[in-house]
Design an enzyme around this catalytic site. Sequence first.
Site, PDB file in Angstrom:
ATOM      1  N   HIS A 181       0.771  -1.375   0.220  1.00  0.00           N
ATOM      2  CA  HIS A 181      -0.063  -0.090   0.360  1.00  0.00           C
ATOM      3  C   HIS A 181       0.885   1.306  -0.008  1.00  0.00           C
ATOM      4  O   HIS A 181       1.692   1.076   0.162  1.00  0.00           O
ATOM      5  CB  HIS A 181      -1.149  -0.177   1.154  1.00  0.00           C
ATOM      6  N   ASP A 216      -1.598 -19.514  12.108  1.00  0.00           N
ATOM      7  CA  ASP A 216      -0.962 -20.140  12.639  1.00  0.00           C
ATOM      8  C   ASP A 216      -0.110 -19.448  14.293  1.00  0.00           C
ATOM      9  O   ASP A 216      -0.232 -18.155  14.413  1.00  0.00           O
ATOM     10  CB  ASP A 216       0.725 -19.108  11.425  1.00  0.00           C
ATOM     11  N   SER A 236       2.997  -5.511   6.722  1.00  0.00           N
ATOM     12  CA  SER A 236       2.515  -4.935   5.332  1.00  0.00           C
ATOM     13  C   SER A 236       3.823  -4.772   4.571  1.00  0.00           C
ATOM     14  O   SER A 236       4.929  -4.847   4.078  1.00  0.00           O
ATOM     15  CB  SER A 236       2.133  -3.344   5.399  1.00  0.00           C
TER      16      SER A 236
END
Length: 403
Positions: free
Chosen positions: A220, A342, A357
């Site tokens: 992003h 997980d 990110s």
Amino acid sequence: MKRLIRAVSVVLAALCLLILGACVYVGQTTPDAMNVSTRSPVCCDNLYSLSFPDSTFADGTGKYTETTAQMKLLDIIPVKDVKVTLSERQSVITGGQPFGIRLYTEGLIISRISSVQTSGGKITPADDAGLKCGDVILQANGNELKTNEQLLQLCHESKGDPVLLHCIRDGKSFNTSITPVKDSSQGTYRLGIWVRDSCAGIGTITFIDPMTKCFAGLGHGIYDGESGSLMPLADGDIVPADIISVDKGAGGRPGSLSGCFITGEPLGVLSANTECGLYGSYNKAASGEKTEIAFRQEVMRGSAVILSTVEGSTPKAYDIEIENISYDTGSPSKNMVIRITDKELIKKTGGIVKGMSGSPILQNGRLVGAVTHVFIDDPTHGYGVFAENMAEECNKTVQNLAA
């Protein structure tokens, strides 16, 4: 006999509704435009197939590179027309390692607007000048602006005379005049605007193209936290980083990775800050196994893994589930909803945290996307961007650099 006819009619009606529902579902959950490989151009799931108007294109001999194909349910029932582009499948080196970001803006971005307390009362010079949060100031009195200090000095030297600004808003340039006013508490001239000229942080590299040396990361864009505007990039670089601690996320409070920049030669030079991530030229020799990038229509709901670094500088694979896929979200960086499954990662971080990110998402041996955002109320959930979107931005960056 009448009962039999009625029963058959009911079954046929139900079957028609089922087929209609399936057509609507396939139409809404598949893209209207697809890239397909020259080696295996028809890459669809078992529900639908693509019917091409020319068998030459379907065979991948490349007679032409774009066409309109008809999508068919179960290879029989027409659903919709799809724009199809014949494309070579791209292979990249996946990342997962953290990197430090040093970004310097093109001009000064207005983060916040405030009033100034003068002897005559509160005045907001920015309102009178028609300025808004997110505007980018490129010049003041004909002088190019690169730092906050430059604007502060010009404001001080004006002694209350108007300052001519050259700005950009939503890609369009405009000029305006703003008059500094004297702050009664400090005795200095002020404009009542807060501006930013740089930012720094930690992110994750998604991939490196070994052919072009272009890197992609973050998934992003970098936005100004106050105005919410994409920060205009002048220059910057990325440097190696080590993750030294984790602030674990919880419902209502996003966590974060804390890292330190490693001094030395930068890993790469920033060239683009887009809605789908950061891109630029990678300086180092990119090593690692090549991974094919999946086309967006190949991304499926179900199990996948992310490569991320939550300690040190070495990425590790963690299990996730792709729960939803959307081709029209209104945001190019929110194409899928993912859930961390997980247990080890949840124990360490609570799920997705700031700094993750850009973590690559792998499914069926291909790079399908990257982690982009976390759900504030549930850190085990977040968004991901299609890897194909990032590859397209990376290729644009290479073309712009070559122009």
